[in-house]
Design an enzyme around this catalytic site. Structure first.
Site, PDB file in Angstrom:
ATOM      1  N   SER A   8       0.680  -1.004   0.091  1.00 44.39           N
ATOM      2  CA  SER A   8      -0.118  -0.049   0.185  1.00 44.39           C
ATOM      3  C   SER A   8       0.849   1.377  -0.009  1.00 44.39           C
ATOM      4  O   SER A   8       1.522   1.516   1.000  1.00 44.39           O
ATOM      5  CB  SER A   8      -0.971   0.043   1.186  1.00 44.39           C
ATOM      6  OG  SER A   8      -1.505   1.289   1.340  1.00 44.39           O
ATOM      7  N   HIS A  33      -0.401  -1.677  -4.243  1.00 44.98           N
ATOM      8  CA  HIS A  33      -1.610  -1.303  -3.862  1.00 44.98           C
ATOM      9  C   HIS A  33      -1.920   0.007  -3.896  1.00 44.98           C
ATOM     10  O   HIS A  33      -1.200   0.972  -3.106  1.00 44.98           O
ATOM     11  CB  HIS A  33      -2.110  -2.077  -2.535  1.00 44.98           C
ATOM     12  CG  HIS A  33      -3.436  -1.847  -2.195  1.00 44.98           C
ATOM     13  ND1 HIS A  33      -4.221  -2.939  -2.511  1.00 44.98           N
ATOM     14  CD2 HIS A  33      -4.091  -1.228  -1.130  1.00 44.98           C
ATOM     15  CE1 HIS A  33      -5.497  -2.808  -2.058  1.00 44.98           C
ATOM     16  NE2 HIS A  33      -5.377  -1.482  -1.180  1.00 44.98           N
ATOM     17  N   ASP A  35      -4.610   2.830  -2.759  1.00 40.30           N
ATOM     18  CA  ASP A  35      -5.808   3.199  -2.026  1.00 40.30           C
ATOM     19  C   ASP A  35      -6.537   4.600  -2.786  1.00 40.30           C
ATOM     20  O   ASP A  35      -5.970   5.730  -2.164  1.00 40.30           O
ATOM     21  CB  ASP A  35      -5.451   3.452  -0.683  1.00 40.30           C
ATOM     22  CG  ASP A  35      -5.317   1.913  -0.161  1.00 40.30           C
ATOM     23  OD1 ASP A  35      -6.197   1.074  -0.375  1.00 40.30           O
ATOM     24  OD2 ASP A  35      -4.323   1.812   0.424  1.00 40.30           O
ATOM     25  N   MET A  37      -9.539   7.331  -1.898  1.00 35.57           N
ATOM     26  CA  MET A  37     -10.643   7.761  -1.188  1.00 35.57           C
ATOM     27  C   MET A  37     -11.081   8.882  -1.755  1.00 35.57           C
ATOM     28  O   MET A  37     -10.276  10.020  -1.954  1.00 35.57           O
ATOM     29  CB  MET A  37      -9.971   7.729   0.079  1.00 35.57           C
ATOM     30  CG  MET A  37      -8.988   6.559   0.491  1.00 35.57           C
ATOM     31  SD  MET A  37      -8.573   6.804   2.046  1.00 35.57           S
ATOM     32  CE  MET A  37      -7.540   5.309   2.432  1.00 35.57           C
ATOM     33  N   HIS A  66      -7.483  -0.042  -5.318  1.00 36.15           N
ATOM     34  CA  HIS A  66      -8.668  -0.229  -4.404  1.00 36.15           C
ATOM     35  C   HIS A  66      -9.605   1.260  -4.449  1.00 36.15           C
ATOM     36  O   HIS A  66      -9.096   2.192  -3.869  1.00 36.15           O
ATOM     37  CB  HIS A  66      -8.048  -0.606  -3.088  1.00 36.15           C
ATOM     38  CG  HIS A  66      -8.985  -0.766  -1.990  1.00 36.15           C
ATOM     39  ND1 HIS A  66      -8.399  -0.621  -0.617  1.00 36.15           N
ATOM     40  CD2 HIS A  66     -10.552  -0.770  -2.047  1.00 36.15           C
ATOM     41  CE1 HIS A  66      -9.674  -0.961  -0.017  1.00 36.15           C
ATOM     42  NE2 HIS A  66     -10.776  -0.989  -0.662  1.00 36.15           N
ATOM     43  N   MET A  68     -12.318   3.231  -2.955  1.00 39.45           N
ATOM     44  CA  MET A  68     -13.068   3.561  -1.846  1.00 39.45           C
ATOM     45  C   MET A  68     -13.833   4.882  -1.988  1.00 39.45           C
ATOM     46  O   MET A  68     -13.450   5.879  -1.562  1.00 39.45           O
ATOM     47  CB  MET A  68     -12.252   3.659  -0.297  1.00 39.45           C
ATOM     48  CG  MET A  68     -11.708   2.566  -0.130  1.00 39.45           C
ATOM     49  SD  MET A  68     -10.195   2.663   0.982  1.00 39.45           S
ATOM     50  CE  MET A  68      -8.971   2.679   0.124  1.00 39.45           C
ATOM     51  N   MET A 137     -11.801  -6.244   3.888  1.00 39.26           N
ATOM     52  CA  MET A 137     -11.152  -5.114   4.746  1.00 39.26           C
ATOM     53  C   MET A 137     -11.080  -5.588   6.160  1.00 39.26           C
ATOM     54  O   MET A 137     -12.086  -6.076   6.706  1.00 39.26           O
ATOM     55  CB  MET A 137     -12.114  -3.662   4.839  1.00 39.26           C
ATOM     56  CG  MET A 137     -12.008  -3.140   3.317  1.00 39.26           C
ATOM     57  SD  MET A 137     -10.575  -2.508   2.975  1.00 39.26           S
ATOM     58  CE  MET A 137      -9.873  -1.620   4.407  1.00 39.26           C
ATOM     59  N   GLY A 142     -10.293   3.883   5.245  1.00 36.62           N
ATOM     60  CA  GLY A 142     -10.251   5.217   5.225  1.00 36.62           C
ATOM     61  C   GLY A 142      -8.769   5.680   5.845  1.00 36.62           C
ATOM     62  O   GLY A 142      -8.359   6.895   5.328  1.00 36.62           O
ATOM     63  N   PHE A 143      -8.041   4.830   6.275  1.00 33.23           N
ATOM     64  CA  PHE A 143      -6.776   5.110   7.117  1.00 33.23           C
ATOM     65  C   PHE A 143      -5.856   4.123   6.868  1.00 33.23           C
ATOM     66  O   PHE A 143      -6.306   3.178   7.374  1.00 33.23           O
ATOM     67  CB  PHE A 143      -6.972   5.835   8.271  1.00 33.23           C
ATOM     68  CG  PHE A 143      -8.060   7.048   8.514  1.00 33.23           C
ATOM     69  CD1 PHE A 143      -7.616   8.395   8.193  1.00 33.23           C
ATOM     70  CD2 PHE A 143      -9.303   6.504   8.597  1.00 33.23           C
ATOM     71  CE1 PHE A 143      -8.510   9.262   8.126  1.00 33.23           C
ATOM     72  CE2 PHE A 143     -10.361   7.863   8.862  1.00 33.23           C
ATOM     73  CZ  PHE A 143     -10.055   8.970   8.426  1.00 33.23           C
ATOM     74  N   GLY A 144      -4.587   4.277   6.758  1.00 33.48           N
ATOM     75  CA  GLY A 144      -3.543   3.543   7.193  1.00 33.48           C
ATOM     76  C   GLY A 144      -3.239   3.279   8.581  1.00 33.48           C
ATOM     77  O   GLY A 144      -3.547   4.336   9.183  1.00 33.48           O
ATOM     78  N   GLY A 145      -2.531   2.521   8.667  1.00 36.16           N
ATOM     79  CA  GLY A 145      -2.059   2.349  10.066  1.00 36.16           C
ATOM     80  C   GLY A 145      -2.640   2.136  11.429  1.00 36.16           C
ATOM     81  O   GLY A 145      -2.469   2.034  12.463  1.00 36.16           O
ATOM     82  N   ASP A 175      -6.744  -6.699   3.618  1.00 42.53           N
ATOM     83  CA  ASP A 175      -6.141  -5.421   3.380  1.00 42.53           C
ATOM     84  C   ASP A 175      -6.543  -4.574   4.936  1.00 42.53           C
ATOM     85  O   ASP A 175      -7.775  -4.360   5.439  1.00 42.53           O
ATOM     86  CB  ASP A 175      -6.923  -4.603   2.500  1.00 42.53           C
ATOM     87  CG  ASP A 175      -6.669  -3.296   2.123  1.00 42.53           C
ATOM     88  OD1 ASP A 175      -5.449  -2.783   2.856  1.00 42.53           O
ATOM     89  OD2 ASP A 175      -7.038  -2.686   1.342  1.00 42.53           O
ATOM     90  N   GLY A 197       1.143  -1.788   4.587  1.00 45.38           N
ATOM     91  CA  GLY A 197       1.733  -0.315   4.181  1.00 45.38           C
ATOM     92  C   GLY A 197       2.480   0.037   5.283  1.00 45.38           C
ATOM     93  O   GLY A 197       3.652   0.288   5.436  1.00 45.38           O
TER      94      GLY A 197
HETATM   95  C1  DX5 Z   1      -7.379   1.428   4.230  1.00 43.50           C
HETATM   96  C2  DX5 Z   1      -6.443   0.828   3.053  1.00 43.50           C
HETATM   97  C3  DX5 Z   1      -5.386   0.043   3.125  1.00 43.50           C
HETATM   98  C4  DX5 Z   1      -4.468   0.527   4.276  1.00 43.50           C
HETATM   99  C5  DX5 Z   1      -3.142  -0.733   4.401  1.00 43.50           C
HETATM  100  O1  DX5 Z   1      -8.327   2.159   3.999  1.00 43.50           O
HETATM  101  O2  DX5 Z   1      -7.420   0.354   2.094  1.00 43.50           O
HETATM  102  O3  DX5 Z   1      -4.920  -0.499   1.921  1.00 43.50           O
HETATM  103  O4  DX5 Z   1      -3.683   1.723   3.572  1.00 43.50           O
HETATM  104  O5  DX5 Z   1      -2.603  -0.166   5.284  1.00 43.50           O
HETATM  105  P1  DX5 Z   1      -1.979  -0.745   6.474  1.00 43.50           P
HETATM  106  O6  DX5 Z   1      -1.069  -1.608   6.156  1.00 43.50           O
HETATM  107  O7  DX5 Z   1      -1.385   0.733   6.965  1.00 43.50           O
HETATM  108  O8  DX5 Z   1      -3.340  -0.875   7.475  1.00 43.50           O
HETATM  109 ZN    ZN Z   2      -6.450  -0.804   0.373  1.00 41.35          ZN
END
Ligand code: DX5
Ligand code: ZN
Length: 220
Positions: A8, A33, A35, A37, A66, A68, A137, A142-145, A175, A197
């Site tokens: 990601s 990947h 993302d 949004m 992906h 969203m 999911m 919506g957010f990484g980490g 994911d 990611g």
């Molecule tokens: C969240 C994304 C994911 C996310 C995965 O909405 O779809 O792809 O970035 O990253 P990590 O590994 O940071 O959860």
């Molecule tokens: Zn994703």
């Protein structure tokens, strides 16, 4: 099949995007990947066409986008033009999911259905044969980490059972919140593709982090 790793780019350093894309190119990772949004389907805006094009220009591995976003069908052709090979759209964002998956496949991309954590896999009963992969999911999109939702493991196993029962070749992508520690249980539950990611980019040396992730998740 050995599990694939889709990296990601949401957690990459956008100020050094070319450097991070090159690091993934030179690593053992399988896919990029991406993302997307829109601030409507999810409460965040990530990046759009110019960034996807910049990544596509440098990427030497398949692009796994992906979406969203609401009404994702509006942009299917555009993602094909930008060079994506895999495109996933959310079950929750599509009134005409069957038609949209056929649209993606007609353009010769792998068609994916993405499910939010609250959406049961059983709802895919009448659509599974139109999908090349299902993206589960394991965090709220919506957010990484964020932290991995443990309940996802039973969803993966239930989906695997449905796929096997129907003799389909549909793959399972998982994911959100995946790291080198929980990845083996995700694979064991039946995942074919993992997205990661934050866990990879936070290390600083993303190439080395990818290598240890891959080594942890390949069967002996
Ligand atoms: C969240 C994304 C994911 C996310 C995965 O909405 O779809 O792809 O970035 O990253 P990590 O590994 O940071 O959860
Ligand atoms: Zn994703």
């Amino acid at each position: 099949m050995n599990p694939l790793l889709s990296v990601s780019m949401l957690s990459s350093d956008f100020g050094n995007l070319a450097r991070d894309v090159q690091a993934v190119n030179q690593s053992l990772a399988d896919w990029f990947h991406l993302d997307i949004m829109d601030g409507l389907f999810v409460p965040n805006i990530s990046y759009g066409f110019p960034v996807v094009e910049a990544i596509a220009k440098q990427a030497q591995k398949p692009l796994d986008a992906h979406l969203m976003i609401v009404d994702p069908d509006r942009y299917v052709d555009r993602f094909k033009t930008m060079g994506c090979s895999c495109l996933s759209i959310h079950y929750e964002a599509c009134t005409h999911l069957h038609r949209h998956l056929q649209h993606i496949r007609r353009l010769d991309m792998k068609a994916g259905v993405a499910l939010n954590p609250h959406t049961p896999v059983e709802l895919l009963e009448d659509i599974l044969d139109e999908a090349d992969f299902v993206l589960l999911m394991s965090v709220n999109p919506g957010f990484g980490g964020q932290h991995f939702i443990p309940r996802t493991l039973t969803k993966i196993a239930r989906l695997k059972e449905m796929i096997l029962k129907k003799h389909l070749s549909c793959l399972i992508e998982v994911d959100g919140g995946i790291d080198a520690i929980n990845a083996p249980s995700v694979v064991k539950a039946g995942a074919d593709i993992m997205v990661a990611g934050h866990a990879l980019f936070k290390e600083g040396d993303v190439k080395a982090a990818i290598e240890s992730f891959k080594n942890n998740t390949q069967p002996l």
